[in-house]
Design a protein around this motif. Structure first.
Motif, PDB file in Angstrom:
ATOM      1  N   LYS A 119     -16.059   9.059  -9.045  1.00  0.00           N
ATOM      2  CA  LYS A 119     -14.937   9.209  -9.968  1.00  0.00           C
ATOM      3  C   LYS A 119     -14.610  10.696 -10.054  1.00  0.00           C
ATOM      4  O   LYS A 119     -15.499  11.509 -10.324  1.00  0.00           O
ATOM      5  N   PHE A 120     -13.345  11.044  -9.809  1.00  0.00           N
ATOM      6  CA  PHE A 120     -12.877  12.417  -9.917  1.00  0.00           C
ATOM      7  C   PHE A 120     -11.805  12.466 -10.991  1.00  0.00           C
ATOM      8  O   PHE A 120     -10.995  11.549 -11.095  1.00  0.00           O
ATOM      9  N   GLU A 121     -11.792  13.550 -11.754  1.00  0.00           N
ATOM     10  CA  GLU A 121     -10.724  13.712 -12.732  1.00  0.00           C
ATOM     11  C   GLU A 121     -10.599  15.160 -13.161  1.00  0.00           C
ATOM     12  O   GLU A 121     -11.530  15.949 -13.026  1.00  0.00           O
ATOM     13  N   GLU A 122      -9.426  15.482 -13.675  1.00  0.00           N
ATOM     14  CA  GLU A 122      -9.221  16.800 -14.245  1.00  0.00           C
ATOM     15  C   GLU A 122      -9.854  16.805 -15.622  1.00  0.00           C
ATOM     16  O   GLU A 122      -9.758  15.821 -16.372  1.00  0.00           O
ATOM     17  N   ALA A 123     -10.508  17.894 -15.977  1.00  0.00           N
ATOM     18  CA  ALA A 123     -11.144  17.998 -17.287  1.00  0.00           C
ATOM     19  C   ALA A 123     -10.077  17.964 -18.379  1.00  0.00           C
ATOM     20  O   ALA A 123      -8.973  18.491 -18.204  1.00  0.00           O
ATOM     21  N   ASP A 124     -10.399  17.359 -19.484  1.00  0.00           N
ATOM     22  CA  ASP A 124      -9.504  17.309 -20.635  1.00  0.00           C
ATOM     23  C   ASP A 124      -9.313  18.722 -21.169  1.00  0.00           C
ATOM     24  O   ASP A 124     -10.297  19.401 -21.485  1.00  0.00           O
ATOM     25  N   PRO A 125      -8.078  19.196 -21.287  1.00  0.00           N
ATOM     26  CA  PRO A 125      -7.850  20.566 -21.752  1.00  0.00           C
ATOM     27  C   PRO A 125      -8.425  20.853 -23.142  1.00  0.00           C
ATOM     28  O   PRO A 125      -8.741  21.997 -23.457  1.00  0.00           O
ATOM     29  N   SER A 126      -8.584  19.826 -23.960  1.00  0.00           N
ATOM     30  CA  SER A 126      -9.147  20.031 -25.293  1.00  0.00           C
ATOM     31  C   SER A 126     -10.663  19.806 -25.319  1.00  0.00           C
ATOM     32  O   SER A 126     -11.289  19.919 -26.366  1.00  0.00           O
ATOM     33  N   GLY A 127     -11.243  19.510 -24.150  1.00  0.00           N
ATOM     34  CA  GLY A 127     -12.677  19.250 -24.076  1.00  0.00           C
ATOM     35  C   GLY A 127     -13.486  20.510 -23.855  1.00  0.00           C
ATOM     36  O   GLY A 127     -12.960  21.623 -23.789  1.00  0.00           O
ATOM     37  N   VAL A 128     -14.779  20.329 -23.708  1.00  0.00           N
ATOM     38  CA  VAL A 128     -15.715  21.434 -23.512  1.00  0.00           C
ATOM     39  C   VAL A 128     -15.632  21.977 -22.090  1.00  0.00           C
ATOM     40  O   VAL A 128     -15.773  23.169 -21.877  1.00  0.00           O
ATOM     41  N   ARG A 129     -15.403  21.122 -21.126  1.00  0.00           N
ATOM     42  CA  ARG A 129     -15.391  21.527 -19.722  1.00  0.00           C
ATOM     43  C   ARG A 129     -13.980  21.875 -19.267  1.00  0.00           C
ATOM     44  O   ARG A 129     -12.996  21.395 -19.818  1.00  0.00           O
ATOM     45  N   ARG A 130     -13.894  22.689 -18.231  1.00  0.00           N
ATOM     46  CA  ARG A 130     -12.625  23.122 -17.643  1.00  0.00           C
ATOM     47  C   ARG A 130     -12.612  22.745 -16.172  1.00  0.00           C
ATOM     48  O   ARG A 130     -13.632  22.438 -15.586  1.00  0.00           O
ATOM     49  N   GLY A 131     -11.456  22.790 -15.545  1.00  0.00           N
ATOM     50  CA  GLY A 131     -11.354  22.540 -14.115  1.00  0.00           C
ATOM     51  C   GLY A 131     -11.368  21.067 -13.792  1.00  0.00           C
ATOM     52  O   GLY A 131     -10.636  20.279 -14.378  1.00  0.00           O
ATOM     53  N   PHE A 132     -12.249  20.678 -12.863  1.00  0.00           N
ATOM     54  CA  PHE A 132     -12.296  19.306 -12.378  1.00  0.00           C
ATOM     55  C   PHE A 132     -13.714  18.758 -12.466  1.00  0.00           C
ATOM     56  O   PHE A 132     -14.687  19.490 -12.314  1.00  0.00           O
ATOM     57  N   LEU A 133     -13.801  17.452 -12.710  1.00  0.00           N
ATOM     58  CA  LEU A 133     -15.078  16.767 -12.900  1.00  0.00           C
ATOM     59  C   LEU A 133     -15.258  15.689 -11.842  1.00  0.00           C
ATOM     60  O   LEU A 133     -14.283  15.095 -11.381  1.00  0.00           O
ATOM     61  N   ALA A 134     -16.492  15.429 -11.503  1.00  0.00           N
ATOM     62  CA  ALA A 134     -16.829  14.327 -10.613  1.00  0.00           C
ATOM     63  C   ALA A 134     -18.076  13.637 -11.139  1.00  0.00           C
ATOM     64  O   ALA A 134     -18.956  14.272 -11.718  1.00  0.00           O
ATOM     65  N   ASP A 135     -18.106  12.334 -10.954  1.00  0.00           N
ATOM     66  CA  ASP A 135     -19.264  11.520 -11.305  1.00  0.00           C
ATOM     67  C   ASP A 135     -19.618  10.732 -10.051  1.00  0.00           C
ATOM     68  O   ASP A 135     -18.805   9.937  -9.567  1.00  0.00           O
ATOM     69  N   LEU A 136     -20.806  10.973  -9.513  1.00  0.00           N
ATOM     70  CA  LEU A 136     -21.260  10.291  -8.304  1.00  0.00           C
ATOM     71  C   LEU A 136     -22.381   9.323  -8.654  1.00  0.00           C
ATOM     72  O   LEU A 136     -23.319   9.689  -9.363  1.00  0.00           O
ATOM     73  N   LEU A 137     -22.295   8.116  -8.158  1.00  0.00           N
ATOM     74  CA  LEU A 137     -23.364   7.134  -8.297  1.00  0.00           C
ATOM     75  C   LEU A 137     -24.063   7.072  -6.939  1.00  0.00           C
ATOM     76  O   LEU A 137     -23.513   6.566  -5.956  1.00  0.00           O
ATOM     77  N   VAL A 138     -25.250   7.660  -6.880  1.00  0.00           N
ATOM     78  CA  VAL A 138     -25.985   7.823  -5.626  1.00  0.00           C
ATOM     79  C   VAL A 138     -27.247   6.975  -5.688  1.00  0.00           C
ATOM     80  O   VAL A 138     -27.968   7.002  -6.690  1.00  0.00           O
ATOM     81  N   VAL A 139     -27.521   6.253  -4.608  1.00  0.00           N
ATOM     82  CA  VAL A 139     -28.718   5.419  -4.525  1.00  0.00           C
ATOM     83  C   VAL A 139     -29.584   5.936  -3.382  1.00  0.00           C
ATOM     84  O   VAL A 139     -29.133   6.035  -2.240  1.00  0.00           O
ATOM     85  N   LEU A 140     -30.828   6.299  -3.710  1.00  0.00           N
ATOM     86  CA  LEU A 140     -31.786   6.784  -2.721  1.00  0.00           C
ATOM     87  C   LEU A 140     -33.066   5.955  -2.826  1.00  0.00           C
ATOM     88  O   LEU A 140     -33.422   5.492  -3.912  1.00  0.00           O
TER      89      LEU A 140
END
Length: 160
Positions: free
Chosen positions: A42-63
């Protein structure tokens, strides 16, 4: 999604704070995504009113649970730590910061406080890819251990 009990399922949270376009963020993450081959992204732009800036990614990795080379049959906790170590090193993180939960089947590696602004790396978390949180659980998604669908509700409506 169901996973093998012999697998470690990771949620890897990434944040590139100093990237100004989605294209630049995806270009920066593409080699990592290609290497890790996550089962969901999942990729998304960070919420401008949130704590993070720029762009976010969430990876579900199975090892797979990594076998301890010193002993043929390490405990699940030992094998979990070995698997975490492999992923942490690839992300540029310190695997010794991983905190195992009480039953030894999962845990968290929290890289930094998002309000800490003394970071000098491109990623914004001390790593090239911006990794700031790694959750792990043996055999299940750490954010959805029961295995049900997370992203949608079945309304019974035919969308076609």
């Amino acid at each position: 999604m169901r996973f093998s009990p012999d697998a470690v399922v990771f949620r890897v949270q990434l944040n590139l704070e100093r990237v100004h376009t989605a294209e630049a963020a995806l270009r920066a993450w593409l080699p990592l995504v290609s290497e890790l081959r996550p089962v969901a992204v999942k990729f998304e732009e960070a919420d401008p009113s949130g704590v993070r800036r720029g762009f976010l990614a969430d990876l579900l990795v199975v090892l797979p649970l990594t076998q301890d080379r010193a002993a043929d049959s390490g405990t699940v906790r030992d094998r979990l730590l070995a698997s975490v170590g492999v992923l942490a090193h690839r992300l540029g993180l310190d695997p010794t910061a991983f905190e195992v939960d009480e039953d030894g089947a999962g845990g968290v590696l929290n890289v930094k406080d998002p309000t800490d602004t003394e970071d000098t790396t491109e990623g914004g978390s001390g790593t090239a890819h911006g990794a700031y949180l790694v959750l792990a659980l043996t055999g299940a998604d750490p954010l959805n251990p029961e295995g049900g669908e997370m992203d949608h509700e079945d309304t019974g409506e035919d969308l076609l």
